[in-house]
Motif scaffolding. Sequence first.
Motif, mmCIF file in Angstrom:
data_model
loop_
_atom_site.group_PDB
_atom_site.id
_atom_site.type_symbol
_atom_site.label_atom_id
_atom_site.label_comp_id
_atom_site.label_asym_id
_atom_site.label_seq_id
_atom_site.Cartn_x
_atom_site.Cartn_y
_atom_site.Cartn_z
ATOM 1 N N MET B 1 0.834 -1.202 0.000
ATOM 2 C CA MET B 1 0.000 0.000 0.000
ATOM 3 C C MET B 1 0.866 1.248 0.000
ATOM 4 N N PHE B 165 -1.396 5.713 -6.130
ATOM 5 C CA PHE B 165 -1.958 4.394 -5.797
ATOM 6 C C PHE B 165 -1.386 3.271 -6.656
ATOM 7 N N GLY B 181 -8.641 -5.804 -5.294
ATOM 8 C CA GLY B 181 -7.782 -4.744 -4.784
ATOM 9 C C GLY B 181 -7.667 -3.590 -5.763
ATOM 10 N N LYS B 185 -9.000 0.464 -5.569
ATOM 11 C CA LYS B 185 -8.230 1.684 -5.823
ATOM 12 C C LYS B 185 -8.957 2.582 -6.822
ATOM 13 N N THR B 212 -7.377 -6.055 1.153
ATOM 14 C CA THR B 212 -8.089 -5.004 0.434
ATOM 15 C C THR B 212 -8.772 -4.040 1.391
ATOM 16 N N THR B 215 -6.451 -1.264 2.404
ATOM 17 C CA THR B 215 -6.328 -0.143 1.475
ATOM 18 C C THR B 215 -7.305 0.954 1.875
#
Lengths: 487, 289
Positions: B1, B165, B181, B185, B212, B215
């Motif tokens: 991340m 990202f 994932g 984003k 995930t 994040t």
Amino acid sequence: MNPVSTVFRKELLDVLRDRRTLVFMLVLPTLAIPAIMWVTTEMMTHFIDKLAKERVDILVINPQVALEVTEELAARADPKGRAMELVEVLRRQGLSEKELARTKGEPRRFAKLLEEKGIDKEKLLKEIRSVVGEGEFDAEPRSILAQAYPPNFRIITPEDLKVSAEVLADPAKKEEFLTEAIRSGKIAAAVEFEKETTRLLNEYSTASIAIYYLQSVDRSEAARNGLSRVFKGMGRKLVTRRVSDKELPAGFARPYKLDVKKLPGPGPLVKLLSQMLPYMILIFAFLGAVYPAIDLGAGEKERGTLETLLVAPVSRLSLVLGKFLVILCAALTSALLATVSLALSLNIGVFSELAELGGSSFSLGVIEIIAVLSMIIPVAAIFSSLLLALSIFAKSFKEGQSYAAPLQFLIIMPAFVSFVPGVKLDWVMASIPVVNISLALKEIFTGNLDRHWYHVGLIFVSTTIVASLLLLFATRWFQREEVLFRN
Amino acid sequence: MADTAEYVDKKNRKGMKDEKGVEDEKGVKDEKGVEDEKKEGVIADSLTKVFKTRKGGEVRAVDSVSFRAYFGEVYGLLGINGAGKTTVLRMLSTMLTPTSGSVSICGFDVQENPRGVRERIGFMSTATSLYGRLTAREMVTYFGRLNGMSAGAIQTRIDELFDLFEMKEFADRRCDKLSTGMKQKVSIVRTVLHDPEVLIFDEPTAGLDVLTSRTIVDFVRDCRARNKCVIFSTHIMEEVEKLCDRVGVIHEGRLLADDRLEDMLKGSEAHRVEEAFVSLVGKQERSGK
């Protein structure tokens, strides 16, 4: 950028990447119509030809009472015996038996052969008439062929079927026996002469001939038609002989001679197209709109993107308009592709059956095209806004589809009116949605716009109003919480 | 991340009006006096939503809920499924109209100026909801345009955020071909592209695996660091402990508690949010009977 155009461009991109939509919008209208028509017409021609060429047995119940008639019937019905005269006619025109055989009895091939040989159809027809007598047939290849290719009959007698005289003497038993014989395929039809046939004919009187057939059996029905034709021909020949026996003028037995003349005007192809096109246009305008509509409304709910979209600082009207325009484009593309594809495949004459129809080819002037568009665009707008409203209401893609299916029936039925003969576009018809578009398109395609422009104008205005109201309704729905968040 | 700390506030770059200072003329001070300098991003006042049932009855999905959420803080709305969390958040984000009560976001009333509110919020629910047939870039661009951003501003933000990202490699891949994932984003970038001042998350980690959901959690922390006002609904107690500065416990449409996290734990003499939650809900149920 204008939010409507932002939504429109995004949705268009999205829809164009969806295979399902592409199939319904592009592939189906372009390929399905020619394919379906080709398969059906080819199949029909194939089976009709097969039926015509099949040799069937005809039972003559009492040949002994009319030996001469039976003999003549046998000669006429047998392709070898009966057609000798006709073949002779064709040969005199320069067509050999071999060449005729190569046409395999197909009107298209026969027409080509006549063209190659430079044979005048009218002249040929005259010659044929001199042999088979005056008939209800014209100079079209199909009609000539029907004369040249006789029904393929073999005449048989009760002995051949080993049926006793008692059975045939009892009306009830006879009926039962004949029904069974036709159903089992032993015979196609049966003929029974009046007892006094020979005497009646010699006395210049009328003898009745009974033809037994079974309506539910195709070959029996075909045999009945063949028999009627043969007996008609025989009757005409007999009349000619009677007239000459009595030394009467040739016109005695033929007081009228019909001379049917076609005036220049839309041919059968135009007539067929003007029936099919309105229906096709309406159906495909609807089908083309279904998938994008469901995707753009219910699809947002199912994907969970609806909330994100609603939170964007864009008016609901912009969202609905952007989506609506994409659906409308899909509907119009599908309808126009179907029209072009159908008109092209008929004009090129891909289909043997239809190519024969001939007549003037199908074309539209600028005014007509504008009129057609003024009918298609508002009705496609009705479908689009209606489907979008339903789709916004639906919770999922599946639910959306279940609403679209019954709606489809509501469109198909009134659209079918273009096929119904005798329905005229009047003020009443012009006020029924979908029916009015179907009939107006039919009139425009037949070349009657000049007589119906006021109807067309009214339909344009009323359909546009309905479409606008529905669009307004869809926008309202897109603002109602209980529609957007039904769970 | 990616470490999002390096992500500085780019608010003034994208050419949208900065409404800071407008929103807080009537800023009410926290009764404990700790929040002097904090400004309210969201003020919900006696928020009520009544749904009509099909049989003609009524359901009070949300019943006079009042709370305040501040800039630079994460406000957690904690409740079990069906407690009314989503309905509250939908009213905050202008999707539903309150039956009574009011909401003001950055000083804009939700009912009087929904457009003003929409321009200032970023909303994210189950984070994987994307248009599958669009690419990540197209998806984000679409929402940038809907938010009235210019093509240039969108491009600058995309470059910046996709870089941050680490999304460059799948920027032009269709969303339905992305892993969870990656989708996450894209959703995050979509939510913050127009640099909203208030962020509303409706159970964003529901159904996600540990990696995930991390994040998201990191992203929420980052928003707080950049002085955003974040509202976060969840039914996961640990998330509240990890993330939230303030907690509102909602049960059967009513707000049972609305306090700073540590004060709430103190008040109920519990060590964990779970215990506090159970004790609050238990009290409510008993009094209900």
